[in-house]
Motif scaffolding. Structure first.
Motif, short mmCIF file in Angstrom:
data_model
loop_
_atom_site.label_atom_id
_atom_site.label_comp_id
_atom_site.label_asym_id
_atom_site.label_seq_id
_atom_site.Cartn_x
_atom_site.Cartn_y
_atom_site.Cartn_z
N PRO A 41 0.58 4.66 11.74
CA PRO A 41 1.33 6.03 11.20
C PRO A 41 1.94 5.82 10.16
CG PRO A 41 1.74 5.37 13.67
CD PRO A 41 1.14 4.11 13.03
N GLU A 42 2.90 4.75 9.78
CA GLU A 42 3.68 4.83 8.49
C GLU A 42 2.94 4.74 7.48
OE1 GLU A 42 4.12 0.74 10.41
OE2 GLU A 42 3.89 2.76 11.02
N HIS A 43 1.47 4.48 7.63
CA HIS A 43 0.62 4.34 6.19
C HIS A 43 -0.07 5.32 6.34
CE1 HIS A 43 1.20 -0.27 5.85
NE2 HIS A 43 2.50 0.35 5.69
N THR A 44 -0.49 6.48 7.28
CA THR A 44 -1.23 7.39 7.07
C THR A 44 -0.72 8.85 6.74
OG1 THR A 44 -0.69 7.90 9.58
CG2 THR A 44 -2.70 6.33 8.95
N GLY A 45 0.61 8.85 6.49
CA GLY A 45 1.27 10.09 5.97
C GLY A 45 1.21 10.40 4.39
N ALA A 46 2.03 11.10 4.04
CA ALA A 46 1.92 11.43 2.70
C ALA A 46 2.66 10.40 2.05
CB ALA A 46 2.65 12.93 2.19
N LEU A 47 1.98 9.18 1.48
CA LEU A 47 2.64 8.35 0.83
C LEU A 47 2.48 8.41 -0.58
CD1 LEU A 47 -0.04 5.44 2.46
CD2 LEU A 47 2.46 6.39 3.39
N GLY A 48 3.88 8.15 -1.04
CA GLY A 48 4.11 8.27 -2.56
C GLY A 48 3.47 7.07 -3.36
N GLY A 49 3.39 7.36 -4.71
CA GLY A 49 2.97 6.32 -5.34
C GLY A 49 1.35 6.23 -5.64
N ASP A 50 0.77 7.45 -5.20
CA ASP A 50 -0.67 7.46 -5.48
C ASP A 50 -1.09 7.74 -6.73
OD1 ASP A 50 -3.39 7.62 -4.86
OD2 ASP A 50 -3.38 9.52 -4.03
N ARG A 51 -0.94 6.53 -7.63
CA ARG A 51 -1.70 6.47 -8.87
C ARG A 51 -2.43 5.39 -9.21
NH1 ARG A 51 3.59 4.79 -8.23
NH2 ARG A 51 3.94 2.69 -8.75
N ARG A 52 -3.13 5.63 -10.37
CA ARG A 52 -4.27 4.68 -10.83
C ARG A 52 -3.67 2.99 -10.82
NH1 ARG A 52 -8.27 7.34 -12.91
NH2 ARG A 52 -9.65 5.34 -12.70
N GLY A 53 -4.56 2.15 -10.70
CA GLY A 53 -4.05 1.00 -10.88
C GLY A 53 -3.77 0.68 -12.26
N LEU A 63 -8.14 6.43 0.26
CA LEU A 63 -7.80 4.99 -0.35
C LEU A 63 -7.42 4.32 0.96
CD1 LEU A 63 -5.80 5.32 -3.55
CD2 LEU A 63 -8.15 5.32 -3.25
N ARG A 64 -6.71 4.83 2.01
CA ARG A 64 -6.56 4.28 3.10
C ARG A 64 -7.63 3.80 3.95
NH1 ARG A 64 -6.53 4.75 8.21
NH2 ARG A 64 -7.67 6.69 7.96
N SER A 65 -8.79 4.80 4.00
CA SER A 65 -9.85 4.66 4.68
C SER A 65 -10.64 3.29 4.02
CB SER A 65 -10.68 5.81 4.57
OG SER A 65 -11.88 5.59 5.29
N ALA A 66 -10.58 3.30 2.80
CA ALA A 66 -11.20 2.02 1.98
C ALA A 66 -10.60 0.73 2.26
CB ALA A 66 -11.26 2.28 0.61
N PHE A 77 0.80 -1.31 -0.12
CA PHE A 77 0.12 0.08 0.04
C PHE A 77 0.75 1.23 0.05
CE2 PHE A 77 -2.47 3.27 2.09
CZ PHE A 77 -3.62 3.33 1.20
N VAL A 78 2.25 1.36 0.48
CA VAL A 78 2.87 2.52 0.80
C VAL A 78 3.34 2.93 -0.72
CG1 VAL A 78 5.04 3.44 1.68
CG2 VAL A 78 3.58 1.83 3.15
#
Length: 229
Positions: free
Chosen positions: A209-221, A159-162, A92-93
């Motif tokens: 916490p390490e998954h709730t910050g500004a995570l890179g790679g937020d791109r479409r599947g 996406l994290r919430s989902a 996910f990160v």
């Protein structure tokens, strides 16, 4: 007392007793459906023309569910799915969108192995509502986020919430060990011993916490999919 008057009194008494019995049966049915479906009962009433129409719909869901061959997962299957979920969370990160796709696919795979038909999202909701009504809102929320993300990229936090919603439904399906429709309770000693192994090796919690910050790679599947499966 005239005979005709006696007949009238008897007829009226029979009608009153029948009406009272009908009301008792209806009230008993209402309470049973409320216990069975929990929050889904209120939702069905709100979406139906009347409480009686909602009760008929829910009773029909029960009848359909009884005809399904719903079966528990073996200990090995639970462990396999749990490990798979852990791998998805680890990704996910770097790949939040891809992880969401995989989480949706994994949930459908678990449904299928449990014996639930997976031909359509609405039917999935209907079938799951009989035994999993208390986590169904999580599935709706996750599915809606997944559908919206297919149309327009959402934030990593959404996406994290989902993913958290997906995990709630996933764990519910994984740990519900109802016997098969035609089962005889013939679970093996190994299955009984390993009942809690599925809760191990979940991998990093997507809520950490390490998954709730500004995570890179937020791109479409890598693939576009129909939101209403």
């Amino acid at each position: 007392m005239p005979t005709w008057l006696i007949v009238v009194i008897v007829v009226v008494a029979v009608v009153v007793i029948g009406a009272v019995a009908w009301l008792v049966v209806q009230e008993s049915q209402r309470k049973r459906l409320q216990r069975q479906f929990g929050p889904e009962y209120s939702r069905a009433v709100q979406e139906s023309d009347s409480p009686r129409a909602a009760q008929r719909e829910l009773a029909e869901r029960e009848r359909r569910h009884r005809d399904l061959d719903i079966r528990p997962l073996s200990a090995s299957a639970r462990e396999r799915y749990t490990q798979h979920w852990g791998l998805i969370q680890e990704k996910f990160v770097d790949r939040p969108a891809g992880s969401l796709d995989e989480a949706d696919d994994l949930l459908v795979a678990v449904m299928s192995e449990r014996g639930y038909p997976t031909e359509g999202y609405d039917q999935q909701l209907s079938d799951l509502s009989v035994r999993h009504s208390r986590t169904l809102e999580h599935y709706r929320a996750a599915h809606e986020t997944h559908r919206r993300h297919a149309e327009s990229a959402l934030s990593t936090e959404e996406l994290r919430s989902a993913m958290v919603h997906y995990r709630t439904v996933f764990e519910d399906l994984l740990t519900d060990q109802a016997e098969p429709r035609h089962g005889t309770g013939n679970r093996t000693a190994e299955d009984r011993t390993d009942d809690n192994r599925a809760t191990e090796n979940r991998g990093p919690d997507v809520r950490s916490p390490e998954h709730t910050g500004a995570l890179g790679g937020d791109r479409r599947g890598a693939h576009e999919r129909n939101g209403d499966r």
